[in-house]
Design a protein around this motif. Structure first.
Motif, short mmCIF file in Angstrom:
data_model
loop_
_atom_site.label_atom_id
_atom_site.label_comp_id
_atom_site.label_asym_id
_atom_site.label_seq_id
_atom_site.Cartn_x
_atom_site.Cartn_y
_atom_site.Cartn_z
N ILE A 36 -65.22 61.80 42.98
CA ILE A 36 -64.94 60.37 42.81
C ILE A 36 -64.65 60.09 41.34
CG2 ILE A 36 -65.87 58.04 43.01
CD1 ILE A 36 -65.29 59.32 45.68
N GLN A 37 -63.55 59.37 41.08
CA GLN A 37 -63.17 59.03 39.71
C GLN A 37 -63.43 57.57 39.37
OE1 GLN A 37 -61.96 61.39 37.39
NE2 GLN A 37 -62.78 62.66 39.05
N GLN A 38 -63.13 56.68 40.30
CA GLN A 38 -63.26 55.26 39.98
C GLN A 38 -63.35 54.45 41.28
OE1 GLN A 38 -60.30 54.01 37.16
NE2 GLN A 38 -61.12 51.96 36.92
N ARG A 39 -63.99 53.29 41.18
CA ARG A 39 -64.11 52.37 42.31
C ARG A 39 -63.68 50.97 41.89
NH1 ARG A 39 -68.48 55.87 42.87
NH2 ARG A 39 -68.85 56.68 44.97
N TRP A 40 -63.10 50.24 42.82
CA TRP A 40 -62.72 48.84 42.61
C TRP A 40 -63.27 48.00 43.75
CZ3 TRP A 40 -59.62 52.97 41.72
CH2 TRP A 40 -58.93 53.06 40.49
N ARG A 41 -63.55 46.74 43.46
CA ARG A 41 -64.00 45.83 44.52
C ARG A 41 -63.47 44.43 44.22
NH1 ARG A 41 -70.32 45.18 45.80
NH2 ARG A 41 -70.32 44.84 43.55
N ALA A 42 -62.91 43.78 45.24
CA ALA A 42 -62.45 42.39 45.14
C ALA A 42 -63.18 41.59 46.20
CB ALA A 42 -60.94 42.30 45.34
N PHE A 43 -63.82 40.51 45.80
CA PHE A 43 -64.58 39.69 46.75
C PHE A 43 -63.63 38.75 47.49
CE2 PHE A 43 -67.82 40.99 43.71
CZ PHE A 43 -68.78 41.48 44.58
N LEU A 44 -63.23 39.19 48.67
CA LEU A 44 -62.37 38.39 49.54
C LEU A 44 -62.98 38.45 50.93
CD1 LEU A 44 -59.75 36.77 50.01
CD2 LEU A 44 -58.59 38.96 50.44
N SER A 45 -63.62 37.38 51.35
CA SER A 45 -64.38 37.39 52.59
C SER A 45 -63.54 36.93 53.78
CB SER A 45 -65.62 36.50 52.45
OG SER A 45 -66.40 36.56 53.62
N LEU A 46 -62.83 37.88 54.39
CA LEU A 46 -62.07 37.56 55.60
C LEU A 46 -63.02 37.15 56.73
CD1 LEU A 46 -59.43 40.45 55.73
CD2 LEU A 46 -59.25 38.23 54.60
N GLY A 47 -64.20 37.77 56.76
CA GLY A 47 -65.14 37.49 57.83
C GLY A 47 -65.63 36.05 57.84
#
Length: 301
Positions: A36-47
């Protein structure tokens, strides 16, 4: 295929979840090791929209397109990337419209079934910890669903996906769907039971258990933290009620909370497709595992 002339191949996987959109980037070498090199996260709550109104609003489709474009721009050129969507996307009445709109922008999305999610997650943990023995229940809790796999001595016995997630739960989660677990649980040995929980909700639960002093501060440099049983319900998260009920039903001797889940399973799956061989993920020091021992006399207390 991973060519011998290319000792390292970069690849990425995107998980369009119910609570957030996540991407992970890894390096695959010719020996089948995936780092694993890198992680990204965007808070977009479709649920939050789908579980209330049964559809994805136009504004959220646009926002999802922008997130995927931003993720794509973050990757090195020509990086193979898989994009998968889970419960909120697959349950949306306008999912075909959303799928078509994103495809027009060049984003080919695979909409996973609940069982496909369970298979990917189980495969990841079986690759990571082939030495696990006894009877293990894998539980991956997301915003919209709970994926379960039951195995005994490395043999998969049963899998299911339940419509139970933290975005559906509200203040008092409806745990009635867990009754379906009574029969498969009764068919396996009571000894050497483990519960392995994953997903963003499990990670938040584990972090809360530590940050609130329920487990105490971890020791720097340790990748596995061991603590004796303490009241797991004290962590005030929506997931705590669900996981505590699973513990009551399953009666494990040990609970393991690794900080990996579906997106890493998607990345591993892509790596094995590219290399046409079994691969294994290198977790690295920044991905700890929380391990909790539960004396059997106190599990049901």
């Amino acid at each position: 295929m991973l060519r011998p002339s290319s000792p390292v191949q970069q690849l990425a996987a995107v998980d369009i979840g119910s609570k957030a959109v996540r991407m992970v980037l890894g390096n695959l070498n010719c020996k089948g090791h995936l780092q694993i090199q890198q992680r990204w996260r965007a808070f977009l709550s479709l649920g939050a929209s789908v579980f209330r109104d049964q559809s994805i609003p136009t504004a959220q489709i646009l926002a999802l397109k922008q997130v995927l474009q931003s993720f794509q721009n973050s990757l090195p050129q020509d990086t193979p990337c898989s994009i998968s969507a889970t419960s909120a996307f697959r349950e949306a009445k306008n999912r075909d419209e959303a799928h078509h709109e994103l495809a027009r922008q060049g984003f080919q999305i695979q909409i996973l079934t609940g069982l496909e999610e369970a298979e990917l997650i189980h495969h990841l943990f079986r690759r990571q910890w082939p030495e696990l023995s006894g009877t293990t229940l894998h539980a991956d809790l997301g915003g919209g669903s709970l994926e379960l796999s039951l195995e005994q001595d490395a043999q998969l016995l049963w899998q299911d996906s339940l419509p139970l997630g933290v975005l559906r739960a509200g203040k008092r989660p409806n745990l009635s769907s867990l009754k379906a677990l009574t029969e498969p649980f009764a068919k396996v040995s009571l000894s050497h039971r483990q519960l392995l929980v994953s997903g963003g909700s499990a990670r938040e639960w584990g972090e809360r258990l530590v940050s609130e002093g329920i487990f105490g501060a971890h020791e720097p440099g340790r990748s596995i933290f061991e603590y004796q049983f303490l009241p797991l319900r004290k962590a005030k998260t929506r997931s705590a009620t669900i996981f505590s009920r699973l513990i009551e039903m399953w009666k494990p001797e040990q609970v393991v909370i690794p900080r990996i889940g579906l997106k890493e399973g998607l990345l591993l799956n892509l790596a094995e497709q590219l290399s046409n061989e079994e691969c294994r993920l290198s977790l690295g020091k920044e991905v700890p595992v929380l391990q909790v021992n539960l004396p059997q006399a106190e599990v049901g207390s």
